[in-house]
Scaffold this active site. Sequence first.
Site: not given
Length: 492
Positions: A175, A250, A284, A385
């Site tokens: 997906k 992750e 990331c 972040e």
Amino acid sequence: MKTYRLLIDGRWCDPASDEWFESIEPYSGKAWARIPRGAAEDADRAVEAADRAFRNPEWARLTGTARGALLRRLADLIEANVDLLGAVEQRDNGKPMAEVSGQVRTVAQWFHYYAGLADKIEGSVVPINKPDVFNYVKYEPLGVVVAITPWNSPLALTTWKMAPALAAGNTLVIKPSEYTSASLLELGRLALEAGFPAGVVNVVTGYGPEIGEPLVADQRVAKIAFTGGEAGGRAVNLAAAADFKAVTLELGGKSPNIVFDDADLEQAVKGAISGIFGASGQTCMAGSRLLLHDSIHDAFLERLIAAVREARIGDPALMETQIGPIATRAQYDKILRMIEMAKAEGATCVLGGHSLEGPGYGQGQFVAPTIFTDVRNDMRIAQEEVFGPVLCVLRFKDEADAIRIANDVRYGLAAGIWTQNLRRAFDSVDRLEAGTVWVNNYRATSFTTPFGGYKHSGIGREGGTEAIREYLQAKSVWISTRPNRANPFVLG
């Protein structure tokens, strides 16, 4: 405009809703493809197909060598279609072509690597402490794996899951992000061409609440492999726990890039730029906190700003472009909000801090490379972040201070160290709370070694031999070598 369809059970099919949505080029702002809007019914069909394929002898009885041959064939097809796959992904997420084309070539290497591992999944004979018993341990695939992947590097981050999962003998439902589905539908086409049996690889597209959540909730799914933000990972983990599904997560990072006073400053400047401004900071592992020793702070900053000013920003389709647009309008707006928040917190913006518009910037979804100084580690800009080209610069006075600042976040995905002192390098590696530590380099990855995070940066590892173990389960087998003897283990 190209119209894509869902890949379910080896066939291309329309979504149950008979609805599509448009994929928008970040640079031009124009729609270029129609993506199926999948829903719960499509999720059910995809999982059913994957579950049936997992039990089908056509897949279940393949040897590891035969699975490896299929993976190798897929890798060859990816290599033959590098330009197509790169062009599709670049149109979807706006990443510069120079970076995308390199990533696609690496994708093929990942499949070659796990093709080689597929027939090297070894069990063990256990020197059991019981008489007249032979015991061995074998490893078996989990079953249906759902891979949910983000928009920043769809092909690469899907491959990190797909290659080891298939090598281990699982079946897969992919997906992708609704923003970047096209390249993974193209990858599904190549999987069919490679000869994977029907239902082994399925690709369904749409919005998270409409198709992602039904996939995660399906009791036939054995594992969820997710890459994305912390909030999304938490939701996936909680939902998966209801049925005791395995997970690999992750997630985000706020990674420190530490430059000591004895570092090669020229190389460290290059590493700092690559760490945060590569992919426009939409990665990331971005080195979004630059920690500079007091004695080199000013000189380093001067070099850094001068180098970043020379960056080539613009059309990501051009090979010379180094920084492209932000992939989505929502992310673009978020980055600008966080820049204003940092200014309000008292950080000093010494470069950038604004959007870029005008000739050469397409429809204007660009954020100038931004550097903040006078940042305290307790500021939100240093703790949260951003996922954009925004760098926080922090000072430190000694090694202990650097490690304290580096570890003082809830994330632990990666870290960088720049020093010529071997003792300092190894000592810092041991003390940093991060799943990956680079010494005198930054943002390097390989299929041969694990990648993943500590703390809120995730669960599990992707890459290397560790990754294939994430898609296997152990079975202990006991064989009595004297079957006529009374069972010595039964009481009563």
